[in-house]
Design a protein around this motif. Structure first.
Motif, short mmCIF file in Angstrom:
data_model
loop_
_atom_site.label_atom_id
_atom_site.label_comp_id
_atom_site.label_asym_id
_atom_site.label_seq_id
_atom_site.Cartn_x
_atom_site.Cartn_y
_atom_site.Cartn_z
N ASN A 6 50.10 46.39 36.94
CA ASN A 6 49.10 47.30 36.71
C ASN A 6 47.87 47.37 37.49
OD1 ASN A 6 46.81 48.23 34.49
ND2 ASN A 6 48.83 49.25 33.72
N ASP A 7 47.37 48.26 37.75
CA ASP A 7 46.21 48.59 38.72
C ASP A 7 44.88 48.08 38.31
OD1 ASP A 7 47.79 49.61 40.58
OD2 ASP A 7 47.28 51.73 40.57
N ILE A 8 44.69 48.09 36.87
CA ILE A 8 43.51 47.47 36.25
C ILE A 8 43.87 46.06 36.16
CG2 ILE A 8 43.13 49.68 35.00
CD1 ILE A 8 43.82 47.83 32.57
N ALA A 11 45.01 39.86 37.17
CA ALA A 11 46.28 39.06 37.58
C ALA A 11 47.15 39.74 38.77
CB ALA A 11 47.03 38.84 36.21
N THR A 12 47.60 41.25 38.42
CA THR A 12 47.95 41.88 39.49
C THR A 12 47.29 41.98 40.83
OG1 THR A 12 49.35 43.24 37.80
CG2 THR A 12 48.59 44.22 40.09
N SER A 13 46.03 41.91 40.85
CA SER A 13 45.00 42.13 41.89
C SER A 13 45.30 40.85 42.79
CB SER A 13 43.75 42.15 41.68
OG SER A 13 42.83 42.14 42.67
N ARG A 14 45.33 39.62 42.04
CA ARG A 14 45.37 38.33 42.68
C ARG A 14 46.83 38.39 43.48
NH1 ARG A 14 45.15 35.40 37.01
NH2 ARG A 14 43.22 35.70 36.32
N VAL A 15 48.01 38.82 42.77
CA VAL A 15 49.20 38.70 43.64
C VAL A 15 49.27 39.89 44.80
CG1 VAL A 15 51.70 39.12 43.38
CG2 VAL A 15 50.56 37.85 41.56
N GLY A 165 41.67 29.71 45.50
CA GLY A 165 40.65 29.89 44.51
C GLY A 165 39.86 31.16 44.88
N ASP A 166 39.66 31.68 46.01
CA ASP A 166 39.04 32.88 46.36
C ASP A 166 40.06 34.12 45.88
OD1 ASP A 166 36.85 32.17 48.66
OD2 ASP A 166 38.96 30.98 49.03
N ILE A 167 41.28 33.74 45.79
CA ILE A 167 42.08 35.02 45.34
C ILE A 167 42.09 35.13 43.77
CG2 ILE A 167 44.58 35.52 44.75
CD1 ILE A 167 45.16 34.32 47.56
N LEU A 168 41.58 34.25 43.17
CA LEU A 168 41.14 34.50 41.63
C LEU A 168 39.86 34.71 41.26
CD1 LEU A 168 44.21 32.61 41.46
CD2 LEU A 168 43.28 32.40 39.22
N LEU A 169 38.99 34.29 42.24
CA LEU A 169 37.63 34.60 41.97
C LEU A 169 37.21 36.06 42.29
CD1 LEU A 169 34.53 33.39 41.58
CD2 LEU A 169 34.61 32.99 44.03
N PHE A 170 37.75 36.63 43.17
CA PHE A 170 37.26 37.86 43.71
C PHE A 170 37.55 39.04 42.65
CE2 PHE A 170 38.25 42.08 45.65
CZ PHE A 170 37.05 42.31 46.18
N ALA A 206 41.34 45.04 45.13
CA ALA A 206 40.77 44.90 43.90
C ALA A 206 41.19 45.61 42.88
CB ALA A 206 39.20 45.42 44.13
N PRO A 207 40.83 45.13 41.50
CA PRO A 207 41.27 45.78 40.32
C PRO A 207 40.95 47.07 40.03
CG PRO A 207 40.05 43.99 39.74
CD PRO A 207 40.25 43.80 41.26
N ALA A 208 41.62 47.97 39.86
CA ALA A 208 41.06 49.38 39.73
C ALA A 208 40.14 49.42 38.51
CB ALA A 208 42.27 50.48 39.64
N PRO A 209 39.22 50.30 38.20
CA PRO A 209 38.29 50.56 37.20
C PRO A 209 39.32 51.04 36.04
CG PRO A 209 37.61 51.93 38.83
CD PRO A 209 38.55 51.13 39.50
#
Length: 211
Positions: A6-8, A11-15, A165-170, A206-209
């Motif tokens: 899901n774009d928002i 957790a999807t953004s991380r992967v 760590g960066d992948i989750l922080l961003f 990045a996660p979508a707004p």
């Protein structure tokens, strides 16, 4: 491989960031997670992932891998280069600690299913839910920032190259910024975030707004 997304979803953004770093292509299948009857709570998706969460990866062997950190680690073992953990022992521990602090101490308390549960409590309204989300985000990112500062982190979490760590922080910093939080209160994390915004694998995923 197939990735349910899901774009928002942060957790999807991380992967997606991990996939971009690795240069791995997958088929993506969108799953709604908001609204009265989101697809992730429906019977069809629960047959795919009994947890009803995104992302979920189905490997080319048909094996289900759930939870973003487990998926990222699977991808790192599937294709070791470039690595998603630093070379040094202490740096690896720091990268993992930042990732787990975000996943377990922030994200676990603020996803849509938590908001749905909170909204069912008498007296809890949208403002109360927003305050809940802000509280746990501030507390968690303050801890992350202190951790980064105390370790004297390099340009990225754990060293010279982006890691888990960066992948989750961003994505977490993206969401905090969109929520109107002053990122200057977390100077170590904010400095890393600014560097990550210049890395295409991060900026493009990045996660979508929320609409």
């Amino acid at each position: 491989m197939k990735l349910y997304v899901n774009d928002i979803s942060s957790a999807t953004s991380r992967v997606r960031i991990a996939l971009a770093i690795k240069g791995i292509s997958v088929e993506t299948l969108p799953v709604t997670i908001l609204g009265e009857n989101p697809e992730n709570r429906g019977a069809d998706y629960l047959r795919v992932n009994p947890q009803g969460l995104v992302p979920a990866l189905v490997t080319d062997k048909g094996t289900l891998v759930t939870q973003s950190i487990a998926i990222i680690e699977y991808l790192d073992e599937l294709q070791p280069n470039p690595p998603l953990l630093p070379a040094g022992l202490e740096q690896r521990a720091l990268s993992r600690a930042v990732a787990l602090t975000i996943a377990a101490e922030i994200h676990a308390l603020v996803p849509p299913r938590i908001a749905r549960r909170l909204s069912s409590i008498p007296g809890m309204d949208a403002a109360g839910i927003a305050d809940w989300n802000r509280h746990w985000t501030v507390e968690g990112l303050t801890a992350v920032d202190s951790l980064l500062a105390s370790h004297g982190a390099g340009p990225f979490v754990g060293g010279e190259q982006p890691s888990i760590g960066d992948i989750l922080l961003f994505p977490q910093m993206v969401n905090a910024e969109r929520a109107g939080m002053n990122l200057a209160q977390w100077p170590a994390a904010a400095a890393i975030y600014e560097r990550l915004k210049a890395v295409p694998a991060f900026a493009d995923n990045a996660p979508a707004p929320r609409k």
